[in-house]
Every structure is written in C-alpha cells, then in structure tokens.
Design a protein around this motif. Structure first.
Motif, PDB file in Angstrom:
ATOM      1  N   ASP A   1      34.358  38.702  79.613  1.00  0.00           N
ATOM      2  CA  ASP A   1      34.315  39.400  78.335  1.00  0.00           C
ATOM      3  C   ASP A   1      35.029  38.576  77.250  1.00  0.00           C
ATOM      4  O   ASP A   1      36.252  38.625  77.120  1.00  0.00           O
ATOM      5  CB  ASP A   1      34.989  40.770  78.488  1.00  0.00           C
ATOM      6  CG  ASP A   1      34.971  41.558  77.189  1.00  0.00           C
ATOM      7  OD1 ASP A   1      34.525  41.016  76.158  1.00  0.00           O
ATOM      8  OD2 ASP A   1      35.412  42.722  77.214  1.00  0.00           O
ATOM      9  N   PRO A   2      34.245  37.820  76.469  1.00  0.00           N
ATOM     10  CA  PRO A   2      34.859  36.946  75.455  1.00  0.00           C
ATOM     11  C   PRO A   2      35.590  37.705  74.344  1.00  0.00           C
ATOM     12  O   PRO A   2      36.431  37.115  73.665  1.00  0.00           O
ATOM     13  CB  PRO A   2      33.668  36.183  74.853  1.00  0.00           C
ATOM     14  CG  PRO A   2      32.517  36.414  75.770  1.00  0.00           C
ATOM     15  CD  PRO A   2      32.773  37.683  76.507  1.00  0.00           C
ATOM     16  N   THR A   3      35.312  38.997  74.168  1.00  0.00           N
ATOM     17  CA  THR A   3      36.064  39.713  73.121  1.00  0.00           C
ATOM     18  C   THR A   3      37.551  39.750  73.475  1.00  0.00           C
ATOM     19  O   THR A   3      38.400  39.944  72.613  1.00  0.00           O
ATOM     20  CB  THR A   3      35.595  41.182  72.920  1.00  0.00           C
ATOM     21  OG1 THR A   3      35.848  41.920  74.113  1.00  0.00           O
ATOM     22  CG2 THR A   3      34.133  41.261  72.551  1.00  0.00           C
TER      23      THR A   3
ATOM     24  N   GLY B   1      33.974  28.713  73.723  1.00  0.00           N
ATOM     25  CA  GLY B   1      32.553  28.551  73.395  1.00  0.00           C
ATOM     26  C   GLY B   1      31.765  29.840  73.585  1.00  0.00           C
ATOM     27  O   GLY B   1      30.730  30.052  72.948  1.00  0.00           O
ATOM     28  N   ARG B   2      32.287  30.718  74.445  1.00  0.00           N
ATOM     29  CA  ARG B   2      31.590  31.982  74.724  1.00  0.00           C
ATOM     30  C   ARG B   2      31.567  32.920  73.522  1.00  0.00           C
ATOM     31  O   ARG B   2      30.836  33.900  73.509  1.00  0.00           O
ATOM     32  CB  ARG B   2      32.264  32.721  75.898  1.00  0.00           C
ATOM     33  CG  ARG B   2      32.198  31.945  77.174  1.00  0.00           C
ATOM     34  CD  ARG B   2      30.783  32.036  77.720  1.00  0.00           C
ATOM     35  NE  ARG B   2      30.626  31.127  78.841  1.00  0.00           N
ATOM     36  CZ  ARG B   2      30.038  31.449  79.976  1.00  0.00           C
ATOM     37  NH1 ARG B   2      29.548  32.652  80.140  1.00  0.00           N
ATOM     38  NH2 ARG B   2      29.927  30.565  80.937  1.00  0.00           N
ATOM     39  N   ILE B   3      32.425  32.637  72.568  1.00  0.00           N
ATOM     40  CA  ILE B   3      32.444  33.452  71.351  1.00  0.00           C
ATOM     41  C   ILE B   3      31.047  33.484  70.727  1.00  0.00           C
ATOM     42  O   ILE B   3      30.615  34.491  70.163  1.00  0.00           O
ATOM     43  CB  ILE B   3      33.483  32.865  70.349  1.00  0.00           C
ATOM     44  CG1 ILE B   3      34.899  33.202  70.795  1.00  0.00           C
ATOM     45  CG2 ILE B   3      33.241  33.337  68.921  1.00  0.00           C
ATOM     46  CD1 ILE B   3      35.269  34.671  70.710  1.00  0.00           C
TER      47      ILE B   3
ATOM     48  N   SER C   1      27.409  39.339  70.069  1.00  0.00           N
ATOM     49  CA  SER C   1      26.524  39.811  69.004  1.00  0.00           C
ATOM     50  C   SER C   1      27.335  39.906  67.715  1.00  0.00           C
ATOM     51  O   SER C   1      28.567  39.973  67.751  1.00  0.00           O
ATOM     52  CB  SER C   1      25.991  41.191  69.356  1.00  0.00           C
ATOM     53  OG  SER C   1      27.046  42.130  69.303  1.00  0.00           O
ATOM     54  N   ARG C   2      26.621  39.924  66.603  1.00  0.00           N
ATOM     55  CA  ARG C   2      27.304  40.032  65.319  1.00  0.00           C
ATOM     56  C   ARG C   2      28.198  41.273  65.280  1.00  0.00           C
ATOM     57  O   ARG C   2      29.346  41.203  64.854  1.00  0.00           O
ATOM     58  CB  ARG C   2      26.271  40.118  64.196  1.00  0.00           C
ATOM     59  CG  ARG C   2      26.923  40.272  62.842  1.00  0.00           C
ATOM     60  CD  ARG C   2      25.926  40.653  61.795  1.00  0.00           C
ATOM     61  NE  ARG C   2      25.390  41.991  62.035  1.00  0.00           N
ATOM     62  CZ  ARG C   2      24.432  42.545  61.321  1.00  0.00           C
ATOM     63  NH1 ARG C   2      23.873  41.860  60.351  1.00  0.00           N
ATOM     64  NH2 ARG C   2      24.008  43.765  61.585  1.00  0.00           N
ATOM     65  N   ASP C   3      27.674  42.376  65.763  1.00  0.00           N
ATOM     66  CA  ASP C   3      28.438  43.614  65.653  1.00  0.00           C
ATOM     67  C   ASP C   3      29.707  43.598  66.504  1.00  0.00           C
ATOM     68  O   ASP C   3      30.750  44.117  66.103  1.00  0.00           O
ATOM     69  CB  ASP C   3      27.568  44.818  66.022  1.00  0.00           C
ATOM     70  CG  ASP C   3      26.538  45.080  64.939  1.00  0.00           C
ATOM     71  OD1 ASP C   3      26.647  44.447  63.856  1.00  0.00           O
ATOM     72  OD2 ASP C   3      25.620  45.889  65.165  1.00  0.00           O
ATOM     73  N   ARG C   4      29.611  42.996  67.671  1.00  0.00           N
ATOM     74  CA  ARG C   4      30.812  42.933  68.522  1.00  0.00           C
ATOM     75  C   ARG C   4      31.844  42.007  67.895  1.00  0.00           C
ATOM     76  O   ARG C   4      33.040  42.303  67.886  1.00  0.00           O
ATOM     77  CB  ARG C   4      30.457  42.456  69.937  1.00  0.00           C
ATOM     78  CG  ARG C   4      29.738  43.528  70.735  1.00  0.00           C
ATOM     79  CD  ARG C   4      29.744  43.204  72.190  1.00  0.00           C
ATOM     80  NE  ARG C   4      30.980  43.585  72.845  1.00  0.00           N
ATOM     81  CZ  ARG C   4      31.398  43.080  74.006  1.00  0.00           C
ATOM     82  NH1 ARG C   4      30.668  42.162  74.632  1.00  0.00           N
ATOM     83  NH2 ARG C   4      32.518  43.486  74.539  1.00  0.00           N
TER      84      ARG C   4
ATOM     85  N   GLN D   1      25.444  35.983  57.327  1.00  0.00           N
ATOM     86  CA  GLN D   1      24.922  36.672  58.514  1.00  0.00           C
ATOM     87  C   GLN D   1      25.908  37.708  59.067  1.00  0.00           C
ATOM     88  O   GLN D   1      25.523  38.569  59.842  1.00  0.00           O
ATOM     89  CB  GLN D   1      24.561  35.664  59.595  1.00  0.00           C
ATOM     90  CG  GLN D   1      25.772  34.896  60.113  1.00  0.00           C
ATOM     91  CD  GLN D   1      25.385  33.789  61.072  1.00  0.00           C
ATOM     92  OE1 GLN D   1      24.808  34.039  62.111  1.00  0.00           O
ATOM     93  NE2 GLN D   1      25.709  32.555  60.685  1.00  0.00           N
ATOM     94  N   TYR D   2      27.192  37.590  58.680  1.00  0.00           N
ATOM     95  CA  TYR D   2      28.175  38.567  59.164  1.00  0.00           C
ATOM     96  C   TYR D   2      28.393  39.697  58.157  1.00  0.00           C
ATOM     97  O   TYR D   2      29.149  40.627  58.418  1.00  0.00           O
ATOM     98  CB  TYR D   2      29.513  37.882  59.450  1.00  0.00           C
ATOM     99  CG  TYR D   2      29.377  36.748  60.442  1.00  0.00           C
ATOM    100  CD1 TYR D   2      29.248  37.007  61.799  1.00  0.00           C
ATOM    101  CD2 TYR D   2      29.342  35.428  60.010  1.00  0.00           C
ATOM    102  CE1 TYR D   2      29.093  35.979  62.704  1.00  0.00           C
ATOM    103  CE2 TYR D   2      29.192  34.378  60.911  1.00  0.00           C
ATOM    104  CZ  TYR D   2      29.061  34.669  62.255  1.00  0.00           C
ATOM    105  OH  TYR D   2      28.907  33.653  63.144  1.00  0.00           O
TER     106      TYR D   2
END
Ligand code: CTP
Length: 380
Positions: free
Chosen positions: A150-152, A181-183, A187-190, A270-271
């Motif tokens: 879980d990259p978050t 790199g997993r960042i 997804s944009r929302d996460r 995009q964000y």
C-alpha cells in the motif's frame, strides 16, 4: 458495553489501531476501532439488541458500525474468519488471529491492541513492540513489503512524522526510497486524499522539504533542483497567510508549488478537481503572462488587472518573488474583499441607458474610486 458483549457472545474483542496509539500519547481521538476474533456481524447485532443505538453492517466484509446511544460511532471488524473452522483449537488460534490482523497494519505504533475481555480487560497486546517505538518516537514498518502492499503508507508515514514529531527509522526510510516509484500507481483521488490529509497536518514547507528528501516529487515529474525555491516559496506563503486574516490556505496551493518551480505547472492540472483549484492554476498563468500589475501602486488601478483573479493566486505569486508593490497589493486585496458592489450593468440599463462598452468603464472607474477610498460608501 463492548466488554459485556464480548462476554455474552464469547467473541473476544479488542480496541485497536490509532486510538490505542493516541491513548498512550495522550492525544485526542474519537475513532473507536474494535477487532473481534469471530463474527463481527453477530457481535454488532448483539450490541444493538442489548444496548440499542443503531447498526450498519457490510455482510461481505463481516464489518460494520455501531452508533452507541450517546451518538459515538464504533467500527467493528472481524479478524480472520478461518477462525470458525477451528473452534476446537480456540486459545492458540485466538491469539494468532488478532496478531495476524495487527500484522497487516502499517506501523508498529498503529499495531497495538487493548483487550476488552473481562478477565484480561486493559491488557496490552503489542507483538511488534509499538510501545518501544512510541518511546523512541519512531515510525517503523512491520515488514519489508508494507509500502509495496500500500503506497499510501509512504504519505501516512510522513504525516505521522509531522503530527507527532517522530521520525522513520533507517530501515523504514530505506524502504520508502526503494518503493517510492509506486506512488505513480496511485489513482488521482487516492493521491489527492493523502496529500490533503498530509498538507493539512503540519507546516507545508516542512512537508514539501521532507517529500523532496524522499524523492516523492520526482515521481510526479518534478525536477529535484526546484527544491530550494519550492521550500522558500512555501515558507513565505505560510507567512503571508498568517498575516492575512480570514483566509485559510487550502492544501492545493502548496501542492502545486514544486510544479510551478519546475516549469511544469500545466501537469498539475490533472490533480485539480475542484473549480477553485482549476481556477487557481489558470489565474497563476494569467498573472505570469501579463506582469504589469506588479508595477502599479495605485490600488484603484490595480483593479483593472486583478479584478477577476482569485486572491489565492495573487498571494501565490507575491510569496514566490519580491514584488516591490506588495504592500499596495495586500491593501488592494483587503479592500476588494469588503467592497460593496455599488453599480452593475443592470442598474445602468434600469436607468434607461443603452448597453455599451462605456458601461464597463463607468463601473470600473467607480470601483477604482471606492478602492482608493475616494468615495465613502454607506457602510463606512
Ligand atoms: N491502516 C493501515 N494501513 C493503511 C491505513 C490504515 O495499516 N494504509 C491501519 C492502521 O493500523 C491505522 C488504522 O488502520 O491505525 C486506522 O486507520 P486510519 O483511521 O486511517 O488512521 P489512524 O491511525 O487512526 O490515523 P488518524 O488519527 O489520522 O485517523
């Protein structure tokens, strides 16, 4: 009540996660999370029948929420369900199920539990020595794949560093650098969700710097050489907001700073989800394209350049460079905020005038006079 339900149903229950950590830190926390070693739905139904309130359940996850009659929300999740097929080997399995639930969590300080079961009430279950890390002010993962799972969690780690003034231990930081790199997989929302929580947590300039150290910005296409400018800019912006009463900085204005100094602000679009954040980017472009507004000291005249620009965008630019008319700009923004609209195009039409380009000029001149305090309004 939870204890009583555990006794009645024979389902062991534990307080887990953030609230346990915060109890030891003496930090306020209203999120009560319970893990039961058994069927969470049965447990919730029992709570409801015995003590009232209200329950919401998600059958497929065997989880749910109990609203205690006092209004307090209590989340209940089930530790591993395999438990049911081995009722005979109860004591051992009981222990390992809670432990397995804790093992799936992010950091040692978030992986402690307190028993709510009568006989052992209040007993700490701390298989990964979270207590020790609390004392040593350390954010430490439980295993090497935590950030891959879980990259978050990378952003959560920084958030806890900031919130508690803790630090990742060396191994955890090395893992962050390996998994950063997993960042890009988020997804944009996460990503937005985590950035919002993070940037609202502490000093944005400190957070921006920390994220440079961890090579986070690089993943979003930002040049590492923009670090110094980005940090200085965010420090000044924090200052400006402190002086500027009545306006709260949103997280997004800080988020786009490194993009701006890397000349890739357009990629930050995009964000931008809200209207406000889209407009912020647009306004920054407008302010950069026509720089005349930076050399005007007449507050009223400034209006013709800045009237459609959000105050956020103006604050963004004046904190990024030395603008010699900064004082006049701040005065302008403050007066604009309190400016009543004296006259609109519609008013002129009502007076029997035919719409014309002159309208704009008349209104603008009137607004400028108000901004220069040449005209006293009724409110004054
Ligand atoms: N958790 C996790 N991995 C995540 C998110 C959460 O392991 N990516 C676990 C942690 O044990 C955490 C618990 O789920 O303590 C609850 O998550 P959350 O409410 O998001 O975090 P808190 O630790 O309670 O933090 P906060 O005080 O900010 O709510």
């Amino acid at each position: 009540d939870i204890s009583q339900a555990a006794a009645d149903t024979g389902i062991p229950a534990f307080l887990v996660g953030g609230i346990v950590r915060d109890l030891f830190l003496n930090h306020p926390n209203d999120d009560i999370d319970i893990v039961v070693e058994g069927n969470g739905i049965l447990f919730l139904e029992h709570l409801y029948q015995q003590f009232g309130g209200d329950i919401k359940t998600h059958e497929q996850f065997a989880t749910g929420t109990w609203r205690h009659p006092s209004g307090q929300m209590i989340d209940v999740t089930s530790a591993r369900l395999e438990y049911y097929s081995h009722p005979a080997s109860l004591p051992d399995v009981e222990k390992s199920t809670l432990k397995e639930d804790l093992y799936r969590r992010d950091f040692t300080i978030n992986s402690m539990a307190l028993s709510l079961n009568n006989q052992y009430f209040g007993r700490l279950v701390d298989p990964f020595n979270g207590q020790n890390d609390l004392r040593r002010k350390r954010i430490k993962v439980l295993h090497n794949l935590s950030f891959i799972d879980d990259p978050t969690r990378i952003l959560r780690a920084v958030r806890f560093e900031m919130r508690f003034n803790f630090q990742m231990d060396r191994q955890t930081e090395t893992l962050v650098l390996h998994s950063i790199g997993r960042i890009k997989d988020l997804s944009r929302d996460r990503l937005n969700g985590q950035m919002k929580r993070l940037l609202n947590e502490g000093s944005p300039s400190k957070i921006i710097l920390r994220l440079f150290e961890l090579n986070f910005w690089k993943q979003l296409g930002i040049n590492e050489h923009s670090q110094k400018k980005s940090v200085t800019h965010s420090e000044k912006l924090e200052d400006v907001y402190r002086q500027y009463e009545g306006l709260q900085a949103g997280w997004f204005i800080y988020f786009i700073i490194p993009f701006y100094h890397s000349d890739v602000l357009y990629t930050a679009k995009q964000y931008a989800v809200t209207k406000k954040s889209k407009k912020l980017i647009q306004d920054i472009y407008t302010l950069s394209d026509n720089t005349e507004w930076k050399s005007i000291s007449n507050v009223g005249m400034m209006h013709s350049y800045l009237k459609d620009i959000s105050e956020e965008a103006v604050l963004f630019i004046i904190s990024s460079e030395n603008v010699h008319n900064e004082k006049a700009i701040m005065t302008y923004l403050k007066r604009r905020k309190n400016m009543p609209s004296l006259l609109t195009g519609e008013d002129l039409i009502k007076q029997g005038l035919t719409p014309s380009p002159e309208f704009k000029k008349i209104i603008m001149n009137l607004d400028a006079a108000v901004l220069n305090e040449e005209i006293q309004t009724k409110d004054d």
